[in-house]
Design a protein around this motif. Structure first.
Motif, PDB file in Angstrom:
ATOM      1  N   GLU A  22       0.825  -1.206   0.000  1.00 31.81           N
ATOM      2  CA  GLU A  22       0.000   0.000   0.000  1.00 31.81           C
ATOM      3  C   GLU A  22       0.869   1.269   0.000  1.00 31.81           C
ATOM      4  N   LYS A  23       1.867   1.312   0.871  1.00 33.89           N
ATOM      5  CA  LYS A  23       2.711   2.517   0.987  1.00 33.89           C
ATOM      6  C   LYS A  23       3.483   2.803  -0.300  1.00 33.89           C
ATOM      7  N   TYR A  24       3.986   1.758  -0.948  1.00 36.89           N
ATOM      8  CA  TYR A  24       4.847   1.958  -2.120  1.00 36.89           C
ATOM      9  C   TYR A  24       4.125   1.688  -3.440  1.00 36.89           C
ATOM     10  N   ASN A  25       2.807   1.545  -3.365  1.00 38.33           N
ATOM     11  CA  ASN A  25       1.985   1.314  -4.550  1.00 38.33           C
ATOM     12  C   ASN A  25       2.485   0.105  -5.363  1.00 38.33           C
ATOM     13  N   LEU A  26       2.671  -1.006  -4.649  1.00 40.95           N
ATOM     14  CA  LEU A  26       3.131  -2.248  -5.262  1.00 40.95           C
ATOM     15  C   LEU A  26       2.000  -3.273  -5.208  1.00 40.95           C
TER      16      LEU A  26
END
Length: 178
Positions: A22-26
């Protein structure tokens, strides 16, 4: 970016992998989810399906094939005990390989809470599953799960809460050499 997060049941791999994705859009891909889905399709619980998988190596091979194909596209957090091994064996070098560990009692307590079962039952199921997996991984791939030499970062998740582990992993990602 390709990140792998592995660890034995109850170490927090899924929780942290979801947060990192979620944080790194992965994309988040979990070998355990694939395994559970296959067990459900076969009408088996995890212990039954683990035993079935011991006799049918195509189960593990299919899970691993799916992970490798997804990893080739990049921008993914691959979560699974063999994720880092599978990528390396297929010539894919992840940006960061992480292994989570925690004492047996801590893991049993976490699984007990997650699955609403007694700690004793959680411990019994967990040990059976781990024994089955270790046997399968050694027989199919000649991989020893106790060999942690391929991991860039090994974290004992019993020493921090979720936020603490998340912060450690995030800091490692943020400080990767470009």
């Amino acid at each position: 970016m390709i990140i792998t997060i592995g660890g034995l049941p109850g170490t927090g791999t899924t929780t942290i992998a979801k947060l990192i994705a979620e944080k790194y859009n992965l994309k988040h891909v979990c070998a355990g989810f694939i395994f559970r889905e296959m067990a459900k399709e076969m009408g088996m619980d995890l212990q039954e399906f683990s035993k079935y998988a011991e006799e049918h190596k195509e189960v593990d091979e299919e899970i691993d094939r799916r992970q490798v194909e997804i990893a080739k596209k990049g921008n993914v957090v691959l979560e699974g005990r063999l994720a880092a091994w599978m990528l390396l064996k297929n010539g894919i070098n992840p940006d960061l390989t992480i292994w989570f560990k925690a004492p047996l009692e801590v893991r049993a307590e976490r699984i007990s809470q997650r699955e609403s079962i007694s700690k004793e039952e959680a411990l019994k199921k967990m040990l059976e599953r781990e024994k089955s997996e270790k046997k399968r991984y050694k027989e199919i791939y000649n991989i020893d799960l106790d060999d942690l030499s391929i991991y860039d970062l090994i974290i004992d998740t019993s020493k921090w809460d979720i936020e603490g582990v998340f912060n450690i992993v995030s800091s490692a990602i943020d400080n990767l050499k470009k």
